[in-house]
Motif scaffolding. Structure first.
Motif, mmCIF file in Angstrom:
data_model
loop_
_atom_site.group_PDB
_atom_site.id
_atom_site.type_symbol
_atom_site.label_atom_id
_atom_site.label_comp_id
_atom_site.label_asym_id
_atom_site.label_seq_id
_atom_site.Cartn_x
_atom_site.Cartn_y
_atom_site.Cartn_z
ATOM 1 N N SER A 30 36.774 36.819 14.785
ATOM 2 C CA SER A 30 36.322 37.961 14.004
ATOM 3 C C SER A 30 37.396 38.312 12.973
ATOM 4 O O SER A 30 38.574 38.027 13.179
ATOM 5 N N ASN A 32 38.875 41.523 10.704
ATOM 6 C CA ASN A 32 38.898 42.972 10.470
ATOM 7 C C ASN A 32 39.063 43.226 8.978
ATOM 8 O O ASN A 32 38.176 42.960 8.200
ATOM 9 N N ASP A 33 40.226 43.708 8.595
ATOM 10 C CA ASP A 33 40.463 43.989 7.185
ATOM 11 C C ASP A 33 40.763 42.716 6.401
ATOM 12 O O ASP A 33 41.387 41.790 6.921
ATOM 13 N N ASN A 52 37.402 46.781 4.678
ATOM 14 C CA ASN A 52 37.299 46.556 6.115
ATOM 15 C C ASN A 52 35.976 45.877 6.459
ATOM 16 O O ASN A 52 35.165 45.595 5.579
ATOM 17 N N SER A 53 35.767 45.619 7.721
ATOM 18 C CA SER A 53 34.583 44.866 8.129
ATOM 19 C C SER A 53 33.292 45.617 7.849
ATOM 20 O O SER A 53 32.223 45.005 7.732
ATOM 21 N N ARG A 71 33.286 41.463 -0.073
ATOM 22 C CA ARG A 71 33.414 40.400 0.913
ATOM 23 C C ARG A 71 32.038 39.918 1.347
ATOM 24 O O ARG A 71 31.039 40.650 1.252
ATOM 25 N N ASN A 73 30.756 38.477 4.766
ATOM 26 C CA ASN A 73 31.135 38.236 6.157
ATOM 27 C C ASN A 73 30.586 36.908 6.685
ATOM 28 O O ASN A 73 31.217 36.263 7.521
ATOM 29 N N ASN A 76 33.043 34.389 5.568
ATOM 30 C CA ASN A 76 34.454 34.710 5.812
ATOM 31 C C ASN A 76 35.233 34.727 4.498
ATOM 32 O O ASN A 76 36.341 34.177 4.400
ATOM 33 N N LEU A 99 42.788 39.043 11.449
ATOM 34 C CA LEU A 99 41.691 38.462 12.204
ATOM 35 C C LEU A 99 42.104 38.052 13.604
ATOM 36 O O LEU A 99 43.291 37.927 13.912
#
Length: 121
Positions: A30, A32-33, A52-53, A71, A73, A76, A99
């Protein structure tokens, strides 16, 4: 291993635009920021923008209204759209991701190799 690979830097005239991209690959559980930092010659590395996510963003005062971080997700990936570029934006830009490389790992910071942005006429 985790790798962050940046692209999109280059030479641009004042007032121009560039879009930086950064993709993380490897063993990733995963993220995060994610963020972009920059370092000009003789200066310390500074935070330019972070996301952030959940998609919340923050910016350095010097780039507010000109730069936009986003971003994807699913990929990535993190992006930095830079508009109205100024000579003082000249620096090496680094991608950063906080991460977890595995389910039971702690969060670690990873850095890209950097991409040069030069704003000059």
């Amino acid at each position: 291993q985790v790798q962050l690979v940046e692209s999109g830097g280059g030479l641009v005239q004042p007032g121009g635009s560039l879009r930086l991209s950064c993709a993380a690959s490897g063993s990733i559980f995963s993220i995060n920021d994610m963020g972009w930092y920059r370092q000009a010659p003789g200066k310390q590395r500074e935070l330019v923008a972070a996301i952030n996510s959940g998609g919340s963003t923050s910016y350095a005062d010097s780039v507010k209204g000109r730069f936009t971080i986003s971003r994807d997700n699913a990929k990535n990936a993190v992006y930095l759209q830079m508009n109205s570029l100024k000579p003082e934006d000249t620096a090496v830009y680094y991608c950063n991701a906080a991460l977890k490389p595995g389910r039971y790992y702690s969060v670690y910071n990873y850095w890209g190799q950097g991409t040069q942005v030069t704003v000059s006429s």
